[in-house]
Design an enzyme around this catalytic site. Structure first.
Site, PDB file in Angstrom:
ATOM      1  N   ASP A 247       0.807  -1.215   0.000  1.00 26.37           N
ATOM      2  CA  ASP A 247       0.000   0.000   0.000  1.00 26.37           C
ATOM      3  C   ASP A 247       0.847   1.275   0.000  1.00 26.37           C
ATOM      4  OD1 ASP A 247      -2.360  -1.400  -0.081  1.00 26.37           O
ATOM      5  OD2 ASP A 247      -2.785  -1.231   2.060  1.00 26.37           O
TER       6      ASP A 247
ATOM      7  N   SER B 276      -6.220   4.136  13.539  1.00 28.02           N
ATOM      8  CA  SER B 276      -5.374   3.979  14.722  1.00 28.02           C
ATOM      9  C   SER B 276      -5.738   4.978  15.821  1.00 28.02           C
ATOM     10  CB  SER B 276      -3.894   4.149  14.349  1.00 28.02           C
ATOM     11  OG  SER B 276      -3.585   5.497  14.059  1.00 28.02           O
TER      12      SER B 276
END
Length: 266
Positions: A51, A168
């Site tokens: 990614d 996150s």
């Protein structure tokens, strides 16, 4: 895919990777595709490396609107932008030739600093304090004052970027079919004197977010654009909106976004 035959490869050069890629290059050319050295000549852009490399490929090729982006992982790892693995390149070429793929269109955000310089992001823009001190920003939605933020910073994520830095910080994972942006806080300061919403929130595609930075010693805030960081002096305002640009990527027909989220996190 029959009208798209010019392929540009983006990857971090190394002798080991070059050796692994040579059979792929040979198979591609035997299959009727042509590898080009200039991304301007390509209508298929392939990143190799997961990614992070995919995001770099998109930025390196200037968010090319007339090309399809394809992501390949080098190792046996999950990739939210990558449908293919380097060891299975024959399957990838077969799928491309036989149109066993679907095209996805991912939203992109436009970030304008001080009303002058504009940048694009596929994942997120993050505005953070560069010193051991909170950063203070007035948050405006469509020119209406919403809150005064004081804390480590803010993340503004696209739907596909919602699974990264945003997640996150306990932001929501958003379906990429929703054209929106998500704003999440980084360690906001909330007490009797300072108060923020304290949670992530979503803005529709026609909304404009403006952040006015209070000059209280944070003269060099860190601006993170996808996986690149910039330190720009005297930032007064940051305007963020959903761009008209869309990044077109390909996926296998039996591999949805939520399939990939499940494999990555569950």
């Amino acid at each position: 895919m029959e009208k798209r035959k010019y392929i540009y490869f983006y990857y971090s050069k190394s002798d080991d990777l070059e050796e692994k890629l040579n059979p792929l290059f040979e198979h591609i050319e035997k299959s009727g595709f042509e590898i080009v050295d200039d991304p301007k000549e390509a209508n298929i852009i392939v990143s190799v490396g997961g990614d992070g490399e995919f995001l770099q490929a998109v930025r390196h090729t200037n968010f090319k609107q007339d090309s399809l982006y394809v992501g390949i992982t080098k190792e046996n790892e999950a990739g939210l932008y990558c449908d293919f693995h380097l060891g299975h390149y024959v399957d990838m070429i077969h799928a491309m030739k036989n149109e066993e793929l679907e095209v996805r269109r991912f939203p992109v955000i436009e970030v304008t600093i001080n009303g002058e310089s504009s940048f694009y992001c596929l994942n997120e823009a993050a505005i953070r304090s560069a010193i051991i001190k909170t950063i203070v920003m007035d948050v405006y939605i469509d020119d209406t004052h919403f809150e005064r933020f004081r804390g480590d910073g803010l993340i503004v994520a696209t739907p596909t970027g919602s699974t990264g830095y945003n997640k996150s910080t306990h932001g929501a994972v958003v379906d990429p079919k929703l054209a929106c942006i998500q704003v999440s806080e980084l360690a906001s300061l909330n007490n009797n004197r300072y108060r923020t919403l304290g949670s992530s929130f979503l803005l529709n595609q026609d909304r404009t977010l403006r952040l006015e930075v209070l000059q209280d010693g944070n003269d060099y805030p860190i601006i993170g654009l996808d996986n690149e960081a910039y330190s720009i002096r005297n930032i007064h305002s940051i305007t963020i909106r959903l761009s008209d640009k869309r990044i077109k990527t390909v996926k296998l027909k039996n591999n949805s976004y939520w399939d990939r989220v499940k494999r990555t996190f569950l």
